[in-house]
Design a protein around this motif. Sequence first.
Motif, PDB file in Angstrom:
ATOM      1  N   THR A  42       0.821  -1.219   0.000  1.00 25.00           N
ATOM      2  CA  THR A  42       0.000   0.000   0.000  1.00 25.00           C
ATOM      3  C   THR A  42       0.850   1.263   0.000  1.00 25.00           C
ATOM      4  OG1 THR A  42      -0.103   0.089   2.427  1.00 25.00           O
ATOM      5  CG2 THR A  42      -1.888  -1.097   1.288  1.00 25.00           C
ATOM      6  N   GLU A  85       0.115   4.825   1.822  1.00 22.71           N
ATOM      7  CA  GLU A  85      -0.773   5.546   2.736  1.00 22.71           C
ATOM      8  C   GLU A  85      -0.106   6.863   3.122  1.00 22.71           C
ATOM      9  OE1 GLU A  85      -1.146   2.533   5.737  1.00 22.71           O
ATOM     10  OE2 GLU A  85      -2.930   1.674   4.796  1.00 22.71           O
ATOM     11  N   ARG A  86      -0.673   7.584   4.064  1.00 26.72           N
ATOM     12  CA  ARG A  86      -0.124   8.865   4.498  1.00 26.72           C
ATOM     13  C   ARG A  86       0.098   8.847   6.003  1.00 26.72           C
ATOM     14  NH1 ARG A  86       1.740  11.456   0.036  1.00 26.72           N
ATOM     15  NH2 ARG A  86       0.437  10.659  -1.684  1.00 26.72           N
ATOM     16  N   ASP A  87       1.242   9.395   6.427  1.00 27.19           N
ATOM     17  CA  ASP A  87       1.457   9.501   7.865  1.00 27.19           C
ATOM     18  C   ASP A  87       0.861  10.815   8.371  1.00 27.19           C
ATOM     19  OD1 ASP A  87       3.222  11.523   7.202  1.00 27.19           O
ATOM     20  OD2 ASP A  87       5.035  10.412   7.705  1.00 27.19           O
ATOM     21  N   SER A 146       7.148  -0.667   6.710  1.00 27.06           N
ATOM     22  CA  SER A 146       6.762   0.621   6.139  1.00 27.06           C
ATOM     23  C   SER A 146       7.949   1.574   6.125  1.00 27.06           C
ATOM     24  CB  SER A 146       5.612   1.250   6.937  1.00 27.06           C
ATOM     25  OG  SER A 146       4.443   0.462   6.863  1.00 27.06           O
ATOM     26  N   GLN A 165      -3.651   2.550  -6.823  1.00 28.14           N
ATOM     27  CA  GLN A 165      -3.913   3.217  -5.546  1.00 28.14           C
ATOM     28  C   GLN A 165      -3.704   4.719  -5.586  1.00 28.14           C
ATOM     29  OE1 GLN A 165      -1.962   1.350  -2.167  1.00 28.14           O
ATOM     30  NE2 GLN A 165      -2.101  -0.676  -3.112  1.00 28.14           N
ATOM     31  N   THR A 166      -2.997   5.216  -6.608  1.00 30.19           N
ATOM     32  CA  THR A 166      -2.620   6.636  -6.542  1.00 30.19           C
ATOM     33  C   THR A 166      -2.944   7.477  -7.762  1.00 30.19           C
ATOM     34  OG1 THR A 166      -0.380   6.177  -7.395  1.00 30.19           O
ATOM     35  CG2 THR A 166      -0.695   6.067  -5.000  1.00 30.19           C
TER      36      THR A 166
END
Length: 409
Positions: free
Chosen positions: A125, A127-129, A151, A170-171
């Motif tokens: 994946t 994702e964003r932190d 990650s 996904q993006t």
Amino acid sequence: MSRLDTHTLAEQFDCVVVGGGPSGSTAARQLAAAGRSVLLLDRAGRIKPCGGAVPPRLIRDYDIPDSLICAKASEARMIAPSERRVHMPIDGGYVGMVNRETFDEWLRDRAARAGAERRAGTFETVERDADGMALVTYRPAGAAKTDAPVSVRARTIIGADGARSQVAAQTVKGSDRQRYVFAYHEIIRSPGIGAADYEPARCDVYYQGQLSPDFYAWIFPHGDTASIGVGSMQKGFSLRTAVTELRKSSGLANCETVRTEGAPIPLKPLKRWDNGRDVVLAGDAAGVVAPASGEGLYYAMEGGRLAADAIEATLATGNAKALGIARKRFMKAHGQVFLVLGVMQHFWYRSDKRRERFVAMCDDPDVQALTWQAYMNKELVRARPAAHAKIFFKDLGHLFGIGETTGAR
């Protein structure tokens, strides 16, 4: 080297390149050589079905050593539905052939020698932190199912993870609208000279509906081995059966099969290659495989180079709009070639009658000269307007069935 982010305790890279094929490895090497921290993440053990042809421009532009060239093809032979055979010799040159298993690994190793950090694993994946930075999660090769995935933080990402790219899905909006040719090939031990309808310095291309209703089949030399394959967009068409029939008809049925591979191949560049923030696509993920020919190695590496340029500009300026230069520059250089090849595939590959006329047209010396010049140098030839006009009118003749188009040679 990566940097450890003290806020999240996660490694941070200037760029995470997902996919270690020719495109991803080229991008990773370029960015690492420029001093950027790069993670090259590759799913180990996968080899894409590929004829393995590399034109002189690729060898020249990307410093490919002669030791990687396992065969040098000095001609192509086009086989029509009627079994008519048209030979297209390469005047004073050759097309290099590579084994993807060896070639891709050499490119990954070269990226590592330039400073990229290689890791084997499967991307999961993006994702964003809490700070909004991309968090790339992957499962290391050999990890147990109960092990937690890993990650890392990424200032930027290059999605070079092939057709049906998970990074793209996904993006990048619109990446799900791609169409594919499904390719399958068998790597065999090469027969002895004269033992079959096979020459170690010739690429055979079959334009026959029973082998492929909408694309073509091939036999390409790879030194001690050969690639026998076929592609088609038609659902339900048996690629394995077609390869079996081709091996039988060419006298290669009893040659040892080393391995078999299959995969979808995109034949049209996506309309968008970036997410406008920190992701850009390259190679098959961006759809840069040439229509009609299915050639992808040069375009993959060119796409990787341009993706690295876009990432470098984005990192240097902080302006995410720079991500768009990858597609813009690629299409400026190659968009017209892709358009012409797309039209050619759409028209000439639709029936055996048209395939017969297409192969007949390839017997013309002007067609052969301009085809090889364009292929070897990766640009349309504009210096011979008289030859282009001649070919245009011959093309119309073949299109409307004027003149002789059949008969074995």
